[in-house]
Design a protein around this motif. Structure first.
Motif, PDB file in Angstrom:
ATOM      1  N   ARG A  24       0.840  -1.215   0.000  1.00  0.00           N
ATOM      2  CA  ARG A  24       0.000   0.000   0.000  1.00  0.00           C
ATOM      3  C   ARG A  24       0.866   1.253   0.000  1.00  0.00           C
ATOM      4  NH1 ARG A  24      -3.061  -3.214   3.630  1.00  0.00           N
ATOM      5  NH2 ARG A  24      -2.288  -2.039   5.410  1.00  0.00           N
ATOM      6  N   ALA A  25       1.976   1.226   0.738  1.00  0.00           N
ATOM      7  CA  ALA A  25       2.881   2.386   0.769  1.00  0.00           C
ATOM      8  C   ALA A  25       3.558   2.609  -0.577  1.00  0.00           C
ATOM      9  CB  ALA A  25       3.933   2.202   1.850  1.00  0.00           C
ATOM     10  N   LEU A  26       3.631   1.566  -1.393  1.00  0.00           N
ATOM     11  CA  LEU A  26       4.246   1.672  -2.719  1.00  0.00           C
ATOM     12  C   LEU A  26       3.258   2.016  -3.821  1.00  0.00           C
ATOM     13  CD1 LEU A  26       6.554  -1.477  -2.659  1.00  0.00           C
ATOM     14  CD2 LEU A  26       7.290   0.917  -2.550  1.00  0.00           C
ATOM     15  N   THR A  27       1.969   1.788  -3.584  1.00  0.00           N
ATOM     16  CA  THR A  27       1.005   1.906  -4.676  1.00  0.00           C
ATOM     17  C   THR A  27      -0.082   2.958  -4.483  1.00  0.00           C
ATOM     18  OG1 THR A  27      -0.316   0.109  -3.736  1.00  0.00           O
ATOM     19  CG2 THR A  27       1.342  -0.491  -5.395  1.00  0.00           C
ATOM     20  N   ILE A  28      -0.298   3.411  -3.281  1.00  0.00           N
ATOM     21  CA  ILE A  28      -1.305   4.454  -3.050  1.00  0.00           C
ATOM     22  C   ILE A  28      -0.594   5.800  -3.107  1.00  0.00           C
ATOM     23  CG2 ILE A  28      -2.943   5.419  -1.380  1.00  0.00           C
ATOM     24  CD1 ILE A  28      -3.423   2.532  -0.406  1.00  0.00           C
ATOM     25  N   PRO A  29      -0.938   6.640  -4.091  1.00  0.00           N
ATOM     26  CA  PRO A  29      -0.193   7.889  -4.306  1.00  0.00           C
ATOM     27  C   PRO A  29      -0.007   8.747  -3.053  1.00  0.00           C
ATOM     28  CG  PRO A  29      -1.669   7.522  -6.129  1.00  0.00           C
ATOM     29  CD  PRO A  29      -1.987   6.465  -5.097  1.00  0.00           C
ATOM     30  N   GLU A  30      -1.024   8.864  -2.205  1.00  0.00           N
ATOM     31  CA  GLU A  30      -0.904   9.688  -1.009  1.00  0.00           C
ATOM     32  C   GLU A  30       0.150   9.134  -0.054  1.00  0.00           C
ATOM     33  OE1 GLU A  30      -4.047   8.343  -1.884  1.00  0.00           O
ATOM     34  OE2 GLU A  30      -4.501  10.099  -3.107  1.00  0.00           O
ATOM     35  N   TYR A  31       0.217   7.809   0.048  1.00  0.00           N
ATOM     36  CA  TYR A  31       1.216   7.181   0.916  1.00  0.00           C
ATOM     37  C   TYR A  31       2.605   7.285   0.303  1.00  0.00           C
ATOM     38  CZ  TYR A  31      -2.771   4.996   3.326  1.00  0.00           C
ATOM     39  OH  TYR A  31      -3.919   4.760   4.004  1.00  0.00           O
ATOM     40  N   LEU A  32       2.687   7.071  -0.999  1.00  0.00           N
ATOM     41  CA  LEU A  32       3.967   7.138  -1.703  1.00  0.00           C
ATOM     42  C   LEU A  32       4.589   8.520  -1.577  1.00  0.00           C
ATOM     43  CD1 LEU A  32       5.763   5.330  -3.426  1.00  0.00           C
ATOM     44  CD2 LEU A  32       4.527   6.118  -5.427  1.00  0.00           C
ATOM     45  N   ALA A  33       3.771   9.546  -1.663  1.00  0.00           N
ATOM     46  CA  ALA A  33       4.271  10.925  -1.568  1.00  0.00           C
ATOM     47  C   ALA A  33       4.827  11.232  -0.178  1.00  0.00           C
ATOM     48  CB  ALA A  33       3.159  11.910  -1.910  1.00  0.00           C
ATOM     49  N   GLN A  42      -0.764  12.633 -12.470  1.00  0.00           N
ATOM     50  CA  GLN A  42      -0.781  11.261 -12.956  1.00  0.00           C
ATOM     51  C   GLN A  42      -0.400  11.275 -14.421  1.00  0.00           C
ATOM     52  OE1 GLN A  42      -1.212   8.561 -11.255  1.00  0.00           O
ATOM     53  NE2 GLN A  42      -1.716   9.547  -9.334  1.00  0.00           N
ATOM     54  N   PRO A  43       0.255  10.280 -15.013  1.00  0.00           N
ATOM     55  CA  PRO A  43       0.861   9.183 -14.302  1.00  0.00           C
ATOM     56  C   PRO A  43       1.926   9.669 -13.339  1.00  0.00           C
ATOM     57  CG  PRO A  43       1.675   9.262 -16.547  1.00  0.00           C
ATOM     58  CD  PRO A  43       0.606  10.312 -16.415  1.00  0.00           C
ATOM     59  N   LEU A  44       2.459   8.792 -12.550  1.00  0.00           N
ATOM     60  CA  LEU A  44       3.329   9.203 -11.458  1.00  0.00           C
ATOM     61  C   LEU A  44       4.447  10.130 -11.913  1.00  0.00           C
ATOM     62  CD1 LEU A  44       3.670   5.888  -9.458  1.00  0.00           C
ATOM     63  CD2 LEU A  44       2.176   7.820  -9.015  1.00  0.00           C
ATOM     64  N   THR A  45       4.398  11.348 -11.429  1.00  0.00           N
ATOM     65  CA  THR A  45       5.445  12.331 -11.673  1.00  0.00           C
ATOM     66  C   THR A  45       5.804  12.920 -10.332  1.00  0.00           C
ATOM     67  OG1 THR A  45       4.605  12.878 -13.857  1.00  0.00           O
ATOM     68  CG2 THR A  45       6.029  14.489 -12.828  1.00  0.00           C
ATOM     69  N   PHE A  46       7.063  12.780  -9.959  1.00  0.00           N
ATOM     70  CA  PHE A  46       7.511  13.272  -8.671  1.00  0.00           C
ATOM     71  C   PHE A  46       8.329  14.537  -8.855  1.00  0.00           C
ATOM     72  CE2 PHE A  46       7.028   8.706  -8.270  1.00  0.00           C
ATOM     73  CZ  PHE A  46       6.239   8.615  -7.150  1.00  0.00           C
ATOM     74  N   SER A  47       8.244  15.405  -7.889  1.00  0.00           N
ATOM     75  CA  SER A  47       9.053  16.619  -7.894  1.00  0.00           C
ATOM     76  C   SER A  47      10.172  16.450  -6.889  1.00  0.00           C
ATOM     77  CB  SER A  47       8.201  17.824  -7.503  1.00  0.00           C
ATOM     78  OG  SER A  47       9.030  18.939  -7.303  1.00  0.00           O
ATOM     79  N   GLY A  48      11.410  16.544  -7.365  1.00  0.00           N
ATOM     80  CA  GLY A  48      12.545  16.377  -6.485  1.00  0.00           C
ATOM     81  C   GLY A  48      13.227  17.683  -6.144  1.00  0.00           C
ATOM     82  N   ARG A  49      12.624  18.803  -6.520  1.00  0.00           N
ATOM     83  CA  ARG A  49      13.264  20.102  -6.325  1.00  0.00           C
ATOM     84  C   ARG A  49      13.696  20.339  -4.890  1.00  0.00           C
ATOM     85  NH1 ARG A  49       8.741  23.374  -9.323  1.00  0.00           N
ATOM     86  NH2 ARG A  49       8.172  21.385 -10.166  1.00  0.00           N
ATOM     87  N   GLN A  50      12.843  20.038  -3.936  1.00  0.00           N
ATOM     88  CA  GLN A  50      13.161  20.317  -2.541  1.00  0.00           C
ATOM     89  C   GLN A  50      14.248  19.398  -2.002  1.00  0.00           C
ATOM     90  OE1 GLN A  50       9.317  19.904  -0.772  1.00  0.00           O
ATOM     91  NE2 GLN A  50       8.790  22.044  -1.130  1.00  0.00           N
ATOM     92  N   GLU A  51      14.423  18.227  -2.590  1.00  0.00           N
ATOM     93  CA  GLU A  51      15.406  17.274  -2.110  1.00  0.00           C
ATOM     94  C   GLU A  51      16.723  17.378  -2.866  1.00  0.00           C
ATOM     95  OE1 GLU A  51      12.205  16.592  -2.608  1.00  0.00           O
ATOM     96  OE2 GLU A  51      11.626  16.214  -0.542  1.00  0.00           O
ATOM     97  N   GLY A  52      16.856  18.360  -3.766  1.00  0.00           N
ATOM     98  CA  GLY A  52      18.092  18.540  -4.514  1.00  0.00           C
ATOM     99  C   GLY A  52      18.251  17.562  -5.660  1.00  0.00           C
ATOM    100  N   LEU A  53      17.168  16.958  -6.087  1.00  0.00           N
ATOM    101  CA  LEU A  53      17.202  16.021  -7.202  1.00  0.00           C
ATOM    102  C   LEU A  53      16.719  16.712  -8.467  1.00  0.00           C
ATOM    103  CD1 LEU A  53      15.599  13.006  -5.339  1.00  0.00           C
ATOM    104  CD2 LEU A  53      18.020  13.410  -5.732  1.00  0.00           C
ATOM    105  N   ALA A  54      16.475  15.936  -9.495  1.00  0.00           N
ATOM    106  CA  ALA A  54      15.955  16.490 -10.737  1.00  0.00           C
ATOM    107  C   ALA A  54      14.604  17.147 -10.478  1.00  0.00           C
ATOM    108  CB  ALA A  54      15.803  15.397 -11.785  1.00  0.00           C
ATOM    109  N   GLU A  55      14.292  18.134 -11.294  1.00  0.00           N
ATOM    110  CA  GLU A  55      13.027  18.854 -11.154  1.00  0.00           C
ATOM    111  C   GLU A  55      11.834  17.914 -11.288  1.00  0.00           C
ATOM    112  OE1 GLU A  55      10.902  22.795 -13.074  1.00  0.00           O
ATOM    113  OE2 GLU A  55      12.664  21.948 -14.020  1.00  0.00           O
TER     114      GLU A  55
END
Length: 126
Positions: A24-33, A42-55
């Motif tokens: 569930r932690a891997l597949t439910i978007p709210e938990y994954l975030a 959607q589809p899964l797009t993550f923002s890494g700006r705050q963590e110093g990763l790719a935008e």
């Protein structure tokens, strides 16, 4: 001779939760975030700006076996991304252990590009 892939990065740990809960932690978007990166759309797009990763980190589901295995294709883009970064594969594997625990394995495989690779093969794949 190489088979076209680099040695994968593999991370393992034992989690104090059954595979179903980890799934569930891997597949439910709210938990994954909550534990990975903020999800923007959607589809899964993550923002890494705050963590110093790719935008942006775009994920596309490749394969899943519920409560057992999940594989995504990962590609960084935007500010902070590696120039000409290839797509990589990220696989999560869950193995049940005694006492409601799970062996959690994350494997990140990045294709190796030959020094003389001019990108034609990737263009042909598209």
């Amino acid at each position: 001779m190489t088979d076209g892939t680099d040695e994968p990065m593999v991370f393992e740990t034992v989690l104090d939760a059954p595979p179903e809960k980890v799934w569930r932690a891997l597949t439910i978007p709210e938990y994954l975030a909550r534990w990975l990166l903020p999800i923007e759309a959607q589809p899964l797009t993550f923002s890494g700006r705050q963590e110093g990763l790719a935008e942006r980190i775009d994920w596309t589901l490749v394969a899943e076996e519920p409560n057992r295995r999940l594989t995504y294709r990962w590609r960084e883009s935007g500010e902070g991304a590696v120039q000409d970064a290839a797509e990589s594969l990220v696989t999560f594997e869950l193995d049940p252990l005694a006492g409601e625990q799970t062996l959690f394995r994350l494997t990140h495989t990045v294709p190796v590009r030959a020094a003389n690779d001019n990108g034609v093969a990737m263009m042909m794949a598209a």
